[in-house]
Design a protein around this motif. Structure first.
Motif, PDB file in Angstrom:
ATOM      1  N   SER A 159      21.304 -63.584 -13.876  1.00 28.28           N
ATOM      2  CA  SER A 159      20.667 -62.282 -13.640  1.00 28.28           C
ATOM      3  C   SER A 159      20.566 -61.988 -12.151  1.00 28.28           C
ATOM      4  O   SER A 159      20.803 -60.855 -11.699  1.00 28.28           O
ATOM      5  CB  SER A 159      19.277 -62.251 -14.271  1.00 28.28           C
ATOM      6  OG  SER A 159      19.361 -62.402 -15.671  1.00 28.28           O
ATOM      7  N   PHE A 160      20.245 -63.008 -11.372  1.00 27.88           N
ATOM      8  CA  PHE A 160      20.160 -62.851  -9.919  1.00 27.88           C
ATOM      9  C   PHE A 160      21.523 -62.493  -9.344  1.00 27.88           C
ATOM     10  O   PHE A 160      21.645 -61.593  -8.510  1.00 27.88           O
ATOM     11  CB  PHE A 160      19.633 -64.152  -9.307  1.00 27.88           C
ATOM     12  CG  PHE A 160      19.634 -64.164  -7.807  1.00 27.88           C
ATOM     13  CD1 PHE A 160      18.743 -63.390  -7.094  1.00 27.88           C
ATOM     14  CD2 PHE A 160      20.545 -64.961  -7.108  1.00 27.88           C
ATOM     15  CE1 PHE A 160      18.739 -63.402  -5.701  1.00 27.88           C
ATOM     16  CE2 PHE A 160      20.546 -64.983  -5.723  1.00 27.88           C
ATOM     17  CZ  PHE A 160      19.637 -64.203  -5.026  1.00 27.88           C
ATOM     18  N   PHE A 161      22.563 -63.185  -9.797  1.00 29.46           N
ATOM     19  CA  PHE A 161      23.917 -62.910  -9.315  1.00 29.46           C
ATOM     20  C   PHE A 161      24.340 -61.482  -9.648  1.00 29.46           C
ATOM     21  O   PHE A 161      24.951 -60.798  -8.823  1.00 29.46           O
ATOM     22  CB  PHE A 161      24.905 -63.902  -9.925  1.00 29.46           C
ATOM     23  CG  PHE A 161      24.947 -65.240  -9.219  1.00 29.46           C
ATOM     24  CD1 PHE A 161      23.911 -65.635  -8.381  1.00 29.46           C
ATOM     25  CD2 PHE A 161      26.013 -66.101  -9.381  1.00 29.46           C
ATOM     26  CE1 PHE A 161      23.938 -66.858  -7.725  1.00 29.46           C
ATOM     27  CE2 PHE A 161      26.065 -67.331  -8.728  1.00 29.46           C
ATOM     28  CZ  PHE A 161      25.013 -67.710  -7.901  1.00 29.46           C
ATOM     29  N   ARG A 162      24.058 -61.037 -10.866  1.00 25.07           N
ATOM     30  CA  ARG A 162      24.417 -59.663 -11.268  1.00 25.07           C
ATOM     31  C   ARG A 162      23.731 -58.644 -10.368  1.00 25.07           C
ATOM     32  O   ARG A 162      24.345 -57.677  -9.913  1.00 25.07           O
ATOM     33  CB  ARG A 162      23.999 -59.406 -12.716  1.00 25.07           C
ATOM     34  CG  ARG A 162      24.862 -60.048 -13.774  1.00 25.07           C
ATOM     35  CD  ARG A 162      24.325 -59.672 -15.153  1.00 25.07           C
ATOM     36  NE  ARG A 162      24.987 -60.414 -16.202  1.00 25.07           N
ATOM     37  CZ  ARG A 162      26.108 -60.011 -16.806  1.00 25.07           C
ATOM     38  NH1 ARG A 162      26.672 -58.889 -16.426  1.00 25.07           N
ATOM     39  NH2 ARG A 162      26.652 -60.732 -17.765  1.00 25.07           N
ATOM     40  N   THR A 163      22.449 -58.860 -10.110  1.00 22.44           N
ATOM     41  CA  THR A 163      21.682 -57.911  -9.297  1.00 22.44           C
ATOM     42  C   THR A 163      22.234 -57.812  -7.882  1.00 22.44           C
ATOM     43  O   THR A 163      22.438 -56.714  -7.348  1.00 22.44           O
ATOM     44  CB  THR A 163      20.201 -58.331  -9.252  1.00 22.44           C
ATOM     45  OG1 THR A 163      19.685 -58.389 -10.580  1.00 22.44           O
ATOM     46  CG2 THR A 163      19.389 -57.352  -8.431  1.00 22.44           C
ATOM     47  N   ILE A 164      22.487 -58.960  -7.269  1.00 24.10           N
ATOM     48  CA  ILE A 164      22.982 -58.957  -5.890  1.00 24.10           C
ATOM     49  C   ILE A 164      24.402 -58.391  -5.820  1.00 24.10           C
ATOM     50  O   ILE A 164      24.762 -57.707  -4.851  1.00 24.10           O
ATOM     51  CB  ILE A 164      22.944 -60.379  -5.294  1.00 24.10           C
ATOM     52  CG1 ILE A 164      21.519 -60.923  -5.317  1.00 24.10           C
ATOM     53  CG2 ILE A 164      23.490 -60.379  -3.873  1.00 24.10           C
ATOM     54  CD1 ILE A 164      20.510 -60.058  -4.591  1.00 24.10           C
ATOM     55  N   ILE A 175      29.512 -65.669  -2.087  1.00 22.08           N
ATOM     56  CA  ILE A 175      29.599 -64.207  -2.048  1.00 22.08           C
ATOM     57  C   ILE A 175      28.209 -63.586  -2.036  1.00 22.08           C
ATOM     58  O   ILE A 175      27.918 -62.662  -1.264  1.00 22.08           O
ATOM     59  CB  ILE A 175      30.418 -63.685  -3.253  1.00 22.08           C
ATOM     60  CG1 ILE A 175      31.873 -64.146  -3.148  1.00 22.08           C
ATOM     61  CG2 ILE A 175      30.351 -62.163  -3.339  1.00 22.08           C
ATOM     62  CD1 ILE A 175      32.690 -63.884  -4.404  1.00 22.08           C
ATOM     63  N   VAL A 176      27.332 -64.092  -2.904  1.00 19.64           N
ATOM     64  CA  VAL A 176      25.967 -63.565  -2.990  1.00 19.64           C
ATOM     65  C   VAL A 176      25.220 -63.777  -1.676  1.00 19.64           C
ATOM     66  O   VAL A 176      24.542 -62.864  -1.174  1.00 19.64           O
ATOM     67  CB  VAL A 176      25.220 -64.243  -4.159  1.00 19.64           C
ATOM     68  CG1 VAL A 176      23.709 -64.032  -4.038  1.00 19.64           C
ATOM     69  CG2 VAL A 176      25.712 -63.698  -5.491  1.00 19.64           C
ATOM     70  N   LEU A 177      25.339 -64.959  -1.096  1.00 18.59           N
ATOM     71  CA  LEU A 177      24.665 -65.232   0.173  1.00 18.59           C
ATOM     72  C   LEU A 177      25.217 -64.365   1.298  1.00 18.59           C
ATOM     73  O   LEU A 177      24.465 -63.912   2.175  1.00 18.59           O
ATOM     74  CB  LEU A 177      24.805 -66.718   0.530  1.00 18.59           C
ATOM     75  CG  LEU A 177      24.057 -67.704  -0.383  1.00 18.59           C
ATOM     76  CD1 LEU A 177      24.352 -69.142   0.038  1.00 18.59           C
ATOM     77  CD2 LEU A 177      22.559 -67.426  -0.362  1.00 18.59           C
ATOM     78  N   PHE A 178      26.528 -64.111   1.264  1.00 19.03           N
ATOM     79  CA  PHE A 178      27.126 -63.258   2.290  1.00 19.03           C
ATOM     80  C   PHE A 178      26.618 -61.816   2.147  1.00 19.03           C
ATOM     81  O   PHE A 178      26.329 -61.151   3.148  1.00 19.03           O
ATOM     82  CB  PHE A 178      28.654 -63.294   2.171  1.00 19.03           C
ATOM     83  CG  PHE A 178      29.354 -62.563   3.278  1.00 19.03           C
ATOM     84  CD1 PHE A 178      29.367 -63.062   4.565  1.00 19.03           C
ATOM     85  CD2 PHE A 178      29.993 -61.348   3.036  1.00 19.03           C
ATOM     86  CE1 PHE A 178      29.999 -62.383   5.603  1.00 19.03           C
ATOM     87  CE2 PHE A 178      30.637 -60.664   4.054  1.00 19.03           C
ATOM     88  CZ  PHE A 178      30.636 -61.188   5.343  1.00 19.03           C
ATOM     89  N   ILE A 179      26.503 -61.334   0.907  1.00 19.02           N
ATOM     90  CA  ILE A 179      25.962 -59.992   0.683  1.00 19.02           C
ATOM     91  C   ILE A 179      24.526 -59.903   1.211  1.00 19.02           C
ATOM     92  O   ILE A 179      24.153 -58.938   1.885  1.00 19.02           O
ATOM     93  CB  ILE A 179      26.006 -59.636  -0.817  1.00 19.02           C
ATOM     94  CG1 ILE A 179      27.448 -59.459  -1.287  1.00 19.02           C
ATOM     95  CG2 ILE A 179      25.215 -58.348  -1.093  1.00 19.02           C
ATOM     96  CD1 ILE A 179      27.600 -59.290  -2.787  1.00 19.02           C
ATOM     97  N   LEU A 180      23.715 -60.924   0.896  1.00 18.88           N
ATOM     98  CA  LEU A 180      22.333 -60.933   1.370  1.00 18.88           C
ATOM     99  C   LEU A 180      22.280 -60.964   2.896  1.00 18.88           C
ATOM    100  O   LEU A 180      21.429 -60.307   3.514  1.00 18.88           O
ATOM    101  CB  LEU A 180      21.597 -62.139   0.790  1.00 18.88           C
ATOM    102  CG  LEU A 180      21.288 -62.083  -0.708  1.00 18.88           C
ATOM    103  CD1 LEU A 180      20.688 -63.403  -1.177  1.00 18.88           C
ATOM    104  CD2 LEU A 180      20.336 -60.931  -1.021  1.00 18.88           C
ATOM    105  N   LEU A 181      23.188 -61.718   3.510  1.00 20.41           N
ATOM    106  CA  LEU A 181      23.241 -61.774   4.972  1.00 20.41           C
ATOM    107  C   LEU A 181      23.609 -60.421   5.557  1.00 20.41           C
ATOM    108  O   LEU A 181      22.948 -59.928   6.488  1.00 20.41           O
ATOM    109  CB  LEU A 181      24.253 -62.834   5.417  1.00 20.41           C
ATOM    110  CG  LEU A 181      24.549 -62.911   6.921  1.00 20.41           C
ATOM    111  CD1 LEU A 181      23.303 -63.352   7.685  1.00 20.41           C
ATOM    112  CD2 LEU A 181      25.716 -63.861   7.199  1.00 20.41           C
TER     113      LEU A 181
END
Length: 563
Positions: A107-112, A313-319
């Motif tokens: 769910s976290f991955f989908r949201t990000i 990918i998720v961490l890069f988006i958050l960054l």
């Protein structure tokens, strides 16, 4: 759709007996012609005539002989192709991992993964400059590099893939979720290996969705304006930026229109292929039988490799998007990163009119766009009349037309009486209504095709008229599609730039134009503050709407149309 003379006469007689329906059809056609076809006609007209109104191809010849323009066209196609290829690949990998493995934090991955959708398209480019530019946090502060050049193809491609892969993910997530895992179970039972199951079962069933997604990303990348304007640089010209500069810098409407035609042709071809050829090539695997299956499409080591890639990918988006919020509270990004609230004082002072204008335009255009989209969807799905397919094609055409082309077309079409709209609130509202209603139409058509027509027929049997049936029966049944269109129209009205930048005036400005202006002048902290405010407004709107609808509306209900 072809009609015999008898059928045509029958339908016309039936329409004459329903004046309200006939009037609605006529008004819809008139609006589509005036605000979609007419601006495109004006672009072709000015590019094919000289100052005396005589037909000429001179401007096209000059453009073809101009090496800088030719490079811009080739570069635009190259970026669009690479964005389609890489964005679809990343989106498919993400969707496959979530649908075919039992990784944690789904769910976290989908949201990000869909978070970039609610940001203006070029905010990612702004963030990349802050991270990897000459004074970037990573390149300069952490690694000590001083000769990094983020501009050009590499930086632009990073921004484009980051910006558009969520569109691919949303689409391919739906494709993979409808492929029954029992098909894979059957292949495993027949002795197939995991690799054979993937490339002989899952991948072939995904091909129509992959091809359609690639064309959508190709169209959206061609239409993008903000990322190339910030990151392309003078050494890597892009056609949408060249068209903009010809008009705003050289005051040459004729050359700008000509470059727009170059940009329009590949977009239209891709749209026609995607809409009228690939949409028919679908595989149906939903049978109503149980589809629960043990996750065994990938081995345990591969599962964790896929998880690691998705986590990166998720961490890069958050960054990338987190740095925007940090930058909003710094005095001068790259030079003085001390905490301050002065940027927000600045934006409410300098940008007050832009904030007010953006909210006003979005508030007016959003409901109109959503309702108009539902009306067209109702006519296309539930009514039979000559020209129905033409209406559907024209109403969806604005999806294929790059925002730069739309903006130039509106300048040419509405700068003289009787439709002297340039510089007014009206032209911005109309631009947003007709630019972003295709998503509402698509959602409405998809949902109406799932609603049994007998429900409406029962209302007609009880002597209800078309207006009553639409308002009391059809519209309530397609409420999810209506509110998805509402969310989409609001988000896009708040984050639009490519067409709007031609239409703003000293009286009616937009937050996105302010962000772009601050970025170009090197005021990155102020640009971050504007971006933060814009994002918060969008998130509040979506949150309130979700609460109002008891979580029936999600941002993943629609695919993005950028620009």
């Amino acid at each position: 759709m072809n009609y015999s003379k008898g059928e045509l006469k029958s339908y016309l007689l039936k329409l004459l007996k329903e004046p309200a329906l006939l009037t609605t059809i006529f008004v819809v056609f008139a609006l589509l012609v005036i605000f979609i076809i007419f601006p495109l006609y004006k672009i072709f007209q000015i590019s094919l005539t000289d100052s005396n109104g005589n037909f000429t191809l001179e401007v096209y010849k000059n453009a073809l002989q101009n090496n800088y323009f030719r490079r811009g066209f080739v570069n635009s196609l190259l970026v669009a192709f690479l964005t389609a290829l890489l964005g679809t690949a990343v989106g498919y990998l993400f969707a496959y991992t979530i649908n075919r493995t039992d990784i944690p934090f789904k769910s976290f991955f989908r949201t990000i993964a869909i978070m970039p959708v609610i940001f203006p398209p070029f905010v990612g480019a702004l963030s990349l400059i802050m991270l990897f530019g000459a004074n970037g946090l990573i390149t300069s502060k952490l690694l000590g590099f001083s000769n990094i050049y983020i501009y050009g193809l590499p930086g632009l491609m990073l921004a484009q893939v980051l910006c558009f892969f969520p569109v691919a993910f949303i689409t391919l997530d739906g494709v993979l979720s409808t492929i029954s895992p029992t098909l894979e179970d059957a292949a495993f039972n027949l002795g197939a290996s995991r690799w054979q199951v993937f490339y002989k079962v899952v991948l072939p069933l995904s091909v129509p969705g992959i091809a359609s997604t690639m064309l959508v990303l190709f169209i959206e990348s061609l239409a993008d304006f903000g990322n190339p304007l910030i990151l392309a640089g003078s050494k890597f010209p892009i056609l949408s930026v060249q068209a903009y500069l010809q008009i705003t810098g050289m005051y040459d409407l004729r050359s700008g229109a000509t470059l727009s035609v170059w940009l329009l042709i590949p977009s239209l071809l891709a749209f026609i292929i995607q809409k009228y050829f690939l949409e028919k090539k679908k595989y149906y695997t939903v049978t109503g039988k149980p589809t629960i299956s043990v996750f065994k499409s990938v081995s345990e080591p591969v599962k964790w490799i896929l998880f690691s890639i998705c986590l990166f990918i998720v961490l890069f988006i958050l960054l990338v998007y987190g740095i925007i919020f940090w930058g909003a509270f710094t005095k001068a990004w790259g030079a003085n990163n001390q905490f301050t609230l002065d940027n927000f004082k600045y934006i409410f002072d300098v940008g007050r009119s832009a904030i007010r204008g953006t909210l006003t335009i979005a508030s007016i255009s959003t409901p109109i766009s959503a309702v108009f989209g539902m009306v067209i969807a109702f006519l296309v799905v539930r009514k039979i009349f000559p020209g129905k397919r033409v209406m559907e094609f024209i109403s969806l055409l604005s999806f294929a037309v790059p925002g730069t082309v739309i903006g130039i077309g509106y300048i040419l079409a509405f700068n003289k009486p009787p439709l002297l709209l340039t510089g007014t609130l009206t032209i911005l509202v109309l631009n947003f209504v007709f630019r972003y209603m295709p998503v509402g139409i698509q959602s409405g058509i998809a949902l109406l095709n799932q609603v049994d027509p007998s429900i409406e027929e029962a209302a007609f049997t009880l002597r209800a008229n078309n207006r009553q049936v639409f308002a009391k029966i059809t519209l309530p049944l397609i409420t999810p599609a209506f509110f998805s269109a509402l969310v989409f129209a609001f988000v896009r009205a708040m984050t639009a730039i490519s067409a709007a930048i031609f239409l703003v005036s000293s009286r009616w400005n937009l937050i996105t134009v302010q962000i772009l202006s601050q970025t170009e002048s090197g005021r990155l902290s102020e640009a971050c503050a504007f971006s933060t405010l814009l994002t918060l407004i969008i998130m509040v709107f979506i949150g309130v709407l979700k609460i109002f609808l008891k979580n029936k509306v999600s941002i993943s209900n629609y695919t993005s149309v950028r620009g």
